[in-house]
Design a protein around this motif. Structure first.
Motif, PDB file in Angstrom:
ATOM      1  N   SER A  38      19.311  -0.467   1.866  1.00  0.00           N
ATOM      2  CA  SER A  38      17.652  -1.685   2.397  1.00  0.00           C
ATOM      3  C   SER A  38      17.241  -0.065   2.233  1.00  0.00           C
ATOM      4  O   SER A  38      16.299   0.316   3.228  1.00  0.00           O
ATOM      5  N   PRO A  39      15.559  -0.780   1.877  1.00  0.00           N
ATOM      6  CA  PRO A  39      14.091   0.295   2.135  1.00  0.00           C
ATOM      7  C   PRO A  39      13.601   0.208   3.473  1.00  0.00           C
ATOM      8  O   PRO A  39      13.460   0.983   3.567  1.00  0.00           O
ATOM      9  N   ARG A  40      14.140  -0.453   4.255  1.00  0.00           N
ATOM     10  CA  ARG A  40      13.914  -1.154   5.555  1.00  0.00           C
ATOM     11  C   ARG A  40      14.473  -0.551   6.543  1.00  0.00           C
ATOM     12  O   ARG A  40      14.492  -0.697   7.280  1.00  0.00           O
ATOM     13  N   GLY A  41      15.716   0.018   5.526  1.00  0.00           N
ATOM     14  CA  GLY A  41      16.757   0.481   6.745  1.00  0.00           C
ATOM     15  C   GLY A  41      16.724   1.658   7.251  1.00  0.00           C
ATOM     16  O   GLY A  41      15.729   2.531   6.913  1.00  0.00           O
ATOM     17  N   LEU A  42      17.142   1.729   8.296  1.00  0.00           N
ATOM     18  CA  LEU A  42      16.785   3.088   9.318  1.00  0.00           C
ATOM     19  C   LEU A  42      18.391   3.844   9.196  1.00  0.00           C
ATOM     20  O   LEU A  42      19.389   3.313  10.118  1.00  0.00           O
TER      21      LEU A  42
END
Length: 252
Positions: A38-42
């Motif tokens: 996920s591009p929004r994942g950390l």
């Protein structure tokens, strides 16, 4: 020293189903390999507070008594993972609901704002399971406790990263008063607006801070992407396991 409730730790983990399929991980390369990135994942590890509900019960409980550097795995039953499957969320509907699309088992659908998966089709009727893809599943977590956080600034930054997805936000602490610089774009970010009271409550309870000052920072930097209100509410109310559910749902 053995880890106990209230400790801030940095945790790397990979969640798998019993068949070995990965549904969640803090390893960016593995996430890409398993096609759940996920591009929004950390990625690179989460900072969590043990016993604060930041992860599923079975994993949270297994952390207690371990020490920094520990690597192991734990198998977790549904009742201590993502809950049992609720039969009330399994419905039979007319295939006319699908607007002339060909309906087949395994098909992901959305009906009346609810996302589900078709499990069976008989004639003009389809059975749709609206449970989370993780409900009723036995899962296994492989994890490493990277370290126990000791410094207050590191604790605050870690907790902020967990809730905002931003690492190393500006934090100053003096005499129990913490000043947090809120960057451009975060001021009206729905995810942050839903989460900031919970962040404050946890810092008061677990870090022993007396006062939190949120200082708005206005710069020419690009705005932080804002999730929809529905996404923001889910992310704010749930802990890291929310990301696991999102990844699993994306596969259906």
């Amino acid at each position: 020293m053995a880890i106990q409730k209230g400790d801030f730790i940095k945790l790397n983990y990979t969640g798998k189903f019993v068949d070995g399929k990965v549904f969640d991980t803090t390893d960016e390369e593995l996430a890409k390999k398993e096609e759940i990135f996920s591009p929004r994942g950390l990625y690179g590890g989460d900072v969590i507070i043990v016993g604060a509900g930041h992860t599923i019960d079975g994993l949270d409980e297994d952390l207690e008594g371990k020490e920094a550097g520990y690597t192991g795995n734990v198998e977790i039953p549904p009742e201590k993972a993502f809950g049992p499957s609720n039969p009330k969320l399994i419905e039979t509907v007319s295939v006319t609901k699908f607007e002339d699309r060909k309906v087949y088992p395994g098909m992901g659908v959305e009906i009346d704002g609810k996302r589900g998966v078709v499990t069976r089709v008989i004639g003009r009727r389809a059975t749709v399971d609206f449970n989370s893809p993780l409900a009723g599943q036995v899962v296994n977590y492989e994890y490493t406790i990277e370290k126990v956080l000791e410094g207050d600034v590191e604790k605050v930054q870690g907790l902020l990263a967990l809730y905002t997805g931003l690492r190393e936000m500006e934090v100053e602490i003096e005499d129990g008063v913490v000043k947090i610089g809120i960057p451009t774009g975060l001021t009206f970010n729905q995810r942050w607006l839903m989460a900031k009271n919970r962040v404050a409550t946890e810092l008061f309870k677990y870090a022993g801070l007396k006062e939190i000052q949120l200082i708005e920072k206005l710069t020419a930097e690009p705005e932080i992407p804002m999730p929809s209100p529905e996404e923001a509410e889910a992310e704010a109310e749930e802990a890291p396991e929310a990301a696991a559910e999102e990844n699993a749902e994306a596969e259906n």
